[in-house]
Design an enzyme around this catalytic site. Structure first.
Site, PDB file in Angstrom:
ATOM      1  N   LYS A   1       0.822  -1.030  -0.008  1.00  0.00           N
ATOM      2  CA  LYS A   1      -0.008   0.240  -0.232  1.00  0.00           C
ATOM      3  C   LYS A   1       1.076   1.008   0.229  1.00  0.00           C
ATOM      4  O   LYS A   1       1.820   1.172   0.767  1.00  0.00           O
ATOM      5  CB  LYS A   1      -1.120  -0.166   0.844  1.00  0.00           C
TER       6      LYS A   1
HETATM    7  C1  E4P Z   1      -7.752   1.340   3.574  1.00  0.00           C
HETATM    8  O1  E4P Z   1      -7.473   1.232   2.911  1.00  0.00           O
HETATM    9  C2  E4P Z   1      -8.063   2.538   4.816  1.00  0.00           C
HETATM   10  O2  E4P Z   1      -7.179   1.983   5.849  1.00  0.00           O
HETATM   11  C3  E4P Z   1      -8.897   2.454   5.697  1.00  0.00           C
HETATM   12  O3  E4P Z   1     -10.319   2.340   5.095  1.00  0.00           O
HETATM   13  C4  E4P Z   1      -9.280   4.435   6.434  1.00  0.00           C
HETATM   14  O4  E4P Z   1     -10.338   4.588   6.876  1.00  0.00           O
HETATM   15  P1  E4P Z   1     -10.786   5.308   8.092  1.00  0.00           P
HETATM   16  O5  E4P Z   1     -11.626   6.924   7.258  1.00  0.00           O
HETATM   17  O6  E4P Z   1     -11.890   5.192   8.588  1.00  0.00           O
HETATM   18  O7  E4P Z   1      -9.813   5.353   8.784  1.00  0.00           O
END
Ligand code: E4P
Length: 218
Positions: free
Chosen positions: A83
């Protein structure tokens, strides 16, 4: 639509895998911090639960550093997806990794133009953050719709739309209607997907009437 679970909580992941709803996992530095565990140890455990894509995020901000971290993360297990953030360095690292056949989930996407860049850089997934856009008064779901149209205009772009920052079961439904390929769902929102008051009421009524018959099925 594929269901990824947005957590680094191993017990939760095991639960959803046993129920048959674990198509993948996404983590980020905040979720690793929340788990209170060492990143390599927890990711190794997560990867062993099922041979599904597990997103592990780099924390370097320069492309060279990202590539070094990516190599260490990829050594954990073959199902690790790197990522990387949607910055020019992140896109540079994405191109280099994609050229090596490494799947990359480009994260922190807040515009359709960013999503187009990620696809051109060879990302396997683009993560538009719905909830965080809603938080600032914008329409997060419109971003998913826009990216769907753009990607469908150019079928050779084979980046999957991974709806992220999901806060509710409604977000999951709307993302599915908008044509997202994947939704990464936090355990609470996952739990809420099966909930409906009429299901609970209906079941209670059926069980009460059944009890009145005095019969058993077994
Ligand atoms: C997923 O890849 C993200 O890191 C995550 O969905 C972020 O979610 P949030 O905005 O609730 O922290």
């Amino acid at each position: 639509m594929k269901f990824f679970i947005d957590t680094a909580d191993v017990a939760e992941l095991r639960r959803w895998h046993e129920l048959g709803f674990l198509d993948g996992v996404t983590t980020n530095p905040s979720l690793i911090a929340k788990s209170g565990r060492k990143i390599f140890e927890v990711l190794e455990e997560i990867c062993a639960i099922a041979p599904v894509p597990v997103s592990a995020e780099v924390v370097a901000t320069d492309a060279e550093g990202m590539l070094k971290e990516a190599a260490k993360l990829r050594a954990i297990a073959p199902n690790i997806v790197i990522k990387a953030p949607l910055t020019w360095d992140g896109l540079k690292a994405t191109r280099a990794l994609a050229d090596q056949g490494v799947p990359v989930n480009v994260t922190l996407c807040f515009s359709a133009a960013q999503a187009l860049l990620a696809a051109k850089a060879g990302a396997a997934y683009i993560s538009p953050f719905i909830g965080r856009l809603d938080d600032i008064g914008e329409d997060g779901m419109q971003l998913i719709r826009d990216i769907r149209v753009i990607y469908d205009n150019y079928p050779w772009l084979d980046t999957e739309i991974l709806a992220a920052s999901i806060r509710s079961s409604d977000h999951v439904k709307e993302a599915a209607l908008a044509g997202a390929d994947v939704a990464t769902i936090p355990p609470k929102a996952m739990e809420a997907l099966a909930q409906h008051d009429l299901t609970d009421k209906g079941l209670a009524a059926f069980l009460k009437d059944w009890e009145g018959t005095g019969q058993t099925l077994l």
